[in-house]
Design a protein around this motif. Sequence first.
Motif, PDB file in Angstrom:
ATOM      1  N   ASP A  84       7.866  11.293  18.449  1.00 31.97           N
ATOM      2  CA  ASP A  84       8.405  10.115  17.614  1.00 31.97           C
ATOM      3  C   ASP A  84       7.496   9.354  16.687  1.00 31.97           C
ATOM      4  OD1 ASP A  84      10.980  10.501  18.570  1.00 31.97           O
ATOM      5  OD2 ASP A  84      10.728   9.532  20.208  1.00 31.97           O
ATOM      6  N   GLU A  85       6.218   9.578  17.298  1.00 29.59           N
ATOM      7  CA  GLU A  85       5.270   8.817  16.150  1.00 29.59           C
ATOM      8  C   GLU A  85       4.634   9.612  15.076  1.00 29.59           C
ATOM      9  OE1 GLU A  85       4.491   5.868  16.610  1.00 29.59           O
ATOM     10  OE2 GLU A  85       4.630   4.987  18.643  1.00 29.59           O
ATOM     11  N   PRO A  86       4.240   8.985  14.039  1.00 31.59           N
ATOM     12  CA  PRO A  86       3.610   9.806  13.024  1.00 31.59           C
ATOM     13  C   PRO A  86       2.468  10.712  13.651  1.00 31.59           C
ATOM     14  CG  PRO A  86       3.065   7.563  12.862  1.00 31.59           C
ATOM     15  CD  PRO A  86       3.801   7.540  13.850  1.00 31.59           C
ATOM     16  N   GLY A  87       2.261  11.774  13.042  1.00 32.33           N
ATOM     17  CA  GLY A  87       1.180  12.686  13.323  1.00 32.33           C
ATOM     18  C   GLY A  87      -0.348  12.076  13.123  1.00 32.33           C
ATOM     19  N   PHE A 117       0.609  -1.389   0.000  1.00 37.51           N
ATOM     20  CA  PHE A 117       0.091  -0.090   0.030  1.00 37.51           C
ATOM     21  C   PHE A 117       0.815   1.198   0.024  1.00 37.51           C
ATOM     22  CE2 PHE A 117      -2.355  -3.466   2.020  1.00 37.51           C
ATOM     23  CZ  PHE A 117      -3.190  -3.436   1.343  1.00 37.51           C
ATOM     24  N   GLY A 118       2.108   1.094  -0.105  1.00 31.95           N
ATOM     25  CA  GLY A 118       2.874   2.172  -0.264  1.00 31.95           C
ATOM     26  C   GLY A 118       3.065   3.177   1.031  1.00 31.95           C
ATOM     27  N   LEU A 119       2.875   2.424   2.298  1.00 26.73           N
ATOM     28  CA  LEU A 119       2.808   3.317   3.521  1.00 26.73           C
ATOM     29  C   LEU A 119       3.707   3.294   4.522  1.00 26.73           C
ATOM     30  CD1 LEU A 119      -1.212   2.285   4.388  1.00 26.73           C
ATOM     31  CD2 LEU A 119      -0.330   4.394   3.497  1.00 26.73           C
ATOM     32  N   ALA A 120       4.790   2.559   4.091  1.00 28.63           N
ATOM     33  CA  ALA A 120       5.912   2.469   4.883  1.00 28.63           C
ATOM     34  C   ALA A 120       6.268   3.415   5.669  1.00 28.63           C
ATOM     35  CB  ALA A 120       7.142   1.773   4.154  1.00 28.63           C
ATOM     36  N   ALA A 121       6.284   4.875   4.806  1.00 28.25           N
ATOM     37  CA  ALA A 121       6.944   5.977   5.652  1.00 28.25           C
ATOM     38  C   ALA A 121       5.987   6.316   6.682  1.00 28.25           C
ATOM     39  CB  ALA A 121       7.033   6.923   4.482  1.00 28.25           C
ATOM     40  N   LYS A 122       4.815   5.953   6.710  1.00 29.19           N
ATOM     41  CA  LYS A 122       3.698   6.255   7.772  1.00 29.19           C
ATOM     42  C   LYS A 122       3.747   5.180   8.867  1.00 29.19           C
ATOM     43  CE  LYS A 122       1.174   9.635   4.970  1.00 29.19           C
ATOM     44  NZ  LYS A 122      -0.423   9.994   4.874  1.00 29.19           N
ATOM     45  N   ARG A 123       4.632   4.202   8.970  1.00 24.26           N
ATOM     46  CA  ARG A 123       4.407   3.075   9.828  1.00 24.26           C
ATOM     47  C   ARG A 123       4.620   3.711  11.252  1.00 24.26           C
ATOM     48  NH1 ARG A 123       5.432  -2.615  10.018  1.00 24.26           N
ATOM     49  NH2 ARG A 123       5.913  -2.509   7.920  1.00 24.26           N
ATOM     50  N   PRO A 124       3.574   3.353  12.172  1.00 32.13           N
ATOM     51  CA  PRO A 124       3.935   3.859  13.629  1.00 32.13           C
ATOM     52  C   PRO A 124       5.272   3.492  14.134  1.00 32.13           C
ATOM     53  CG  PRO A 124       1.759   3.091  13.364  1.00 32.13           C
ATOM     54  CD  PRO A 124       2.427   2.690  11.791  1.00 32.13           C
ATOM     55  N   LEU A 161      -9.405 -13.669  26.368  1.00 28.27           N
ATOM     56  CA  LEU A 161      -9.072 -13.138  25.163  1.00 28.27           C
ATOM     57  C   LEU A 161      -8.307 -11.666  25.937  1.00 28.27           C
ATOM     58  CD1 LEU A 161     -12.083 -13.782  23.218  1.00 28.27           C
ATOM     59  CD2 LEU A 161     -10.304 -14.973  23.026  1.00 28.27           C
ATOM     60  N   PHE A 162      -6.987 -11.754  25.811  1.00 31.44           N
ATOM     61  CA  PHE A 162      -6.233 -10.633  26.548  1.00 31.44           C
ATOM     62  C   PHE A 162      -6.198  -9.658  25.395  1.00 31.44           C
ATOM     63  CE2 PHE A 162      -2.144  -8.655  26.845  1.00 31.44           C
ATOM     64  CZ  PHE A 162      -2.089  -8.274  28.162  1.00 31.44           C
ATOM     65  N   ALA A 163      -6.734  -8.441  25.825  1.00 29.78           N
ATOM     66  CA  ALA A 163      -6.760  -7.125  24.985  1.00 29.78           C
ATOM     67  C   ALA A 163      -6.221  -6.101  25.806  1.00 29.78           C
ATOM     68  CB  ALA A 163      -8.056  -7.107  24.508  1.00 29.78           C
ATOM     69  N   ALA A 164      -5.104  -5.670  25.340  1.00 28.56           N
ATOM     70  CA  ALA A 164      -4.199  -4.601  26.244  1.00 28.56           C
ATOM     71  C   ALA A 164      -3.888  -3.168  25.406  1.00 28.56           C
ATOM     72  CB  ALA A 164      -2.982  -5.289  26.930  1.00 28.56           C
ATOM     73  N   TYR A 165      -4.485  -2.221  25.830  1.00 27.45           N
ATOM     74  CA  TYR A 165      -3.949  -1.216  25.292  1.00 27.45           C
ATOM     75  C   TYR A 165      -2.999  -0.162  25.929  1.00 27.45           C
ATOM     76  CZ  TYR A 165      -8.539  -1.444  22.641  1.00 27.45           C
ATOM     77  OH  TYR A 165      -9.301  -1.976  21.819  1.00 27.45           O
ATOM     78  N   MET A 166      -2.028   0.391  25.087  1.00 25.57           N
ATOM     79  CA  MET A 166      -0.656   1.037  25.832  1.00 25.57           C
ATOM     80  C   MET A 166      -0.401   1.805  24.572  1.00 25.57           C
ATOM     81  SD  MET A 166       1.303  -2.535  25.419  1.00 25.57           S
ATOM     82  CE  MET A 166      -0.311  -3.594  25.615  1.00 25.57           C
ATOM     83  N   ASN A 167       0.582   2.827  25.025  1.00 26.14           N
ATOM     84  CA  ASN A 167       1.285   3.591  24.017  1.00 26.14           C
ATOM     85  C   ASN A 167       2.847   3.260  23.862  1.00 26.14           C
ATOM     86  OD1 ASN A 167       2.551   4.566  26.476  1.00 26.14           O
ATOM     87  ND2 ASN A 167       1.531   6.523  26.700  1.00 26.14           N
ATOM     88  N   ASN A 168       3.350   2.460  24.653  1.00 23.43           N
ATOM     89  CA  ASN A 168       4.872   1.971  24.334  1.00 23.43           C
ATOM     90  C   ASN A 168       4.945   0.486  24.679  1.00 23.43           C
ATOM     91  OD1 ASN A 168       7.549   1.819  24.107  1.00 23.43           O
ATOM     92  ND2 ASN A 168       7.635   3.537  25.670  1.00 23.43           N
ATOM     93  N   PRO A 169       4.537  -0.107  23.577  1.00 19.60           N
ATOM     94  CA  PRO A 169       4.642  -1.877  23.703  1.00 19.60           C
ATOM     95  C   PRO A 169       5.996  -2.332  24.231  1.00 19.60           C
ATOM     96  CG  PRO A 169       3.267  -1.169  21.742  1.00 19.60           C
ATOM     97  CD  PRO A 169       3.959   0.250  22.367  1.00 19.60           C
ATOM     98  N   PRO A 170       6.915  -1.976  23.655  1.00 15.92           N
ATOM     99  CA  PRO A 170       8.232  -2.530  24.297  1.00 15.92           C
ATOM    100  C   PRO A 170       8.579  -2.324  25.742  1.00 15.92           C
ATOM    101  CG  PRO A 170       8.623  -1.292  22.071  1.00 15.92           C
ATOM    102  CD  PRO A 170       7.345  -0.875  22.697  1.00 15.92           C
ATOM    103  N   ALA A 171       8.290  -1.318  26.305  1.00  8.07           N
ATOM    104  CA  ALA A 171       8.267  -0.926  27.874  1.00  8.07           C
ATOM    105  C   ALA A 171       7.158  -1.529  28.428  1.00  8.07           C
ATOM    106  CB  ALA A 171       8.453   0.506  27.902  1.00  8.07           C
ATOM    107  N   GLN A 172       6.149  -1.887  27.953  1.00  3.54           N
ATOM    108  CA  GLN A 172       4.839  -2.394  28.551  1.00  3.54           C
ATOM    109  C   GLN A 172       4.707  -3.838  28.125  1.00  3.54           C
ATOM    110  OE1 GLN A 172       2.756   1.238  26.912  1.00  3.54           O
ATOM    111  NE2 GLN A 172       1.937   1.337  28.929  1.00  3.54           N
ATOM    112  N   PHE A 173       3.887  -4.198  27.308  1.00  2.46           N
ATOM    113  CA  PHE A 173       3.644  -5.480  27.040  1.00  2.46           C
ATOM    114  C   PHE A 173       4.661  -6.446  26.730  1.00  2.46           C
ATOM    115  CE2 PHE A 173       3.023  -9.089  24.330  1.00  2.46           C
ATOM    116  CZ  PHE A 173       2.110  -9.988  25.236  1.00  2.46           C
ATOM    117  N   ILE A 174       5.844  -6.076  25.778  1.00  2.00           N
ATOM    118  CA  ILE A 174       6.941  -6.928  25.734  1.00  2.00           C
ATOM    119  C   ILE A 174       7.499  -6.950  26.927  1.00  2.00           C
ATOM    120  CG2 ILE A 174       9.034  -6.969  24.097  1.00  2.00           C
ATOM    121  CD1 ILE A 174       7.252  -5.683  21.958  1.00  2.00           C
ATOM    122  N   ALA A 175       8.047  -6.153  27.484  1.00  2.00           N
ATOM    123  CA  ALA A 175       8.831  -6.049  28.797  1.00  2.00           C
ATOM    124  C   ALA A 175       8.220  -7.124  29.712  1.00  2.00           C
ATOM    125  CB  ALA A 175       9.044  -4.801  29.254  1.00  2.00           C
TER     126      ALA A 175
END
Length: 436
Positions: free
Chosen positions: A254-257, A148-155, A381-395
Amino acid sequence: MSESTTAGSNSDSPAGRVTRRALFGASLATAGAAAVGAVAGRATAPDPAPAPSTEPFHGARQAGISTTAQSHALFLSVDVARPDRATLRDLLTGWTATATALTAGEPLPETPGTAPGFSAHTDFATDLEPARLTLTFGLGPSLFDERFGLAAKRPRHLHPLPEFPGDVLNPAWCGGDVLVQICADDAQIVSHAFRALRARMPGLGRLRWTQHGFLTHPADGGTPRNMFGHKDGTANPRSGTAAFDRAVWIDSPDEPGWLHGGTYLVFRKIRMKTAEWDQLPLAEQDAVIGRRRSDGAPLHGTHELDPVDLESRTASGELAIPASAHIRLVHDIPMLRRSYTYDYGALIANAGGTTEEPHVHTSGTPEHTHGGHDQLDAGLLFAAYMNNPPAQFIAAQRALAAGDRLNPLIQHTGSAFFAIPPGIPQGGSIADTLLS
């Protein structure tokens, strides 16, 4: 699993309308107002105000995140049918129109090209209230590949989740280009919404997977319980607080607008081995979690909401909360857990295990034949909302995978990850700013 799972946040949405127009029939008479959960007063007292039956679809944030968790949920994952932006836009535009009507209790828009004599209306939800229906849309990592040509807008953080030790993921329940989280207080409304979205998919999207869940709040408004009987969601940040905003909403430069005001969603299907759990002594169950099953209090505490003290020790000098207890490993990693219980019964093909899973019995268990509990597929069915997945869910998940006392009793069998755009203005469409 009380620290790392489930819903239970206060709604910050305004009161909505309380009537729903009949979707189709001989007339479009207004359906009667529903008083959901209203308690009858004395004969001399005024009637209590009915609970709102609608949640607003348009706004600065998508509904279904800070919204008080509804009783039923369906998670729908879809792949875009063709690798072009026009197809993606048509899918999201059609779904926006459908969601706008469904959540307001209005007649569904007809699909372009509908032949005479046919209609999008099924009467499946005619005369039913919207039951606080919300539809929350997310975009998967695969949407930002070369198609889709959206690579530049990837979060910034939207990449496939890493593999975690112990995962037994079924590829049929993983990933997807687009997610819709459908929630309502009426299972039939959830089913109707799914049916309406599916009707807009031919030629635009292909169904990848669905998962269905339920959630019941205690009558006193307390924390719901999971399949292991423990209160689930005690540590959730509360909607409308600074702690909630810091953990959930994206505002980083650091996130796209186009993603500012949105969030990330991690979805995991977690099979819970309830038969094995039920064979454990109550004291062992509490030690696995780090809280008392009876009242949800930390093992050193008195009440559910007592602060967790990881240094507290018993009279014999041992840690009150064991070193491998679930809550110890994820303490102080905030995120919004908005999860649902599922129970699919005996579906061994979907259970992520074998017909003879190895397991152990507690000392003194009588000789017995098994009752097929290895075939059960029930859990979270675990559903977790967050703004920094590496520091939150992944950690958190790395810490749990490395040493959680709960690990022998659960299996992660499905996994997906999505960026959740901000809310949709009146007249707009999902991810308009992304595709412009």
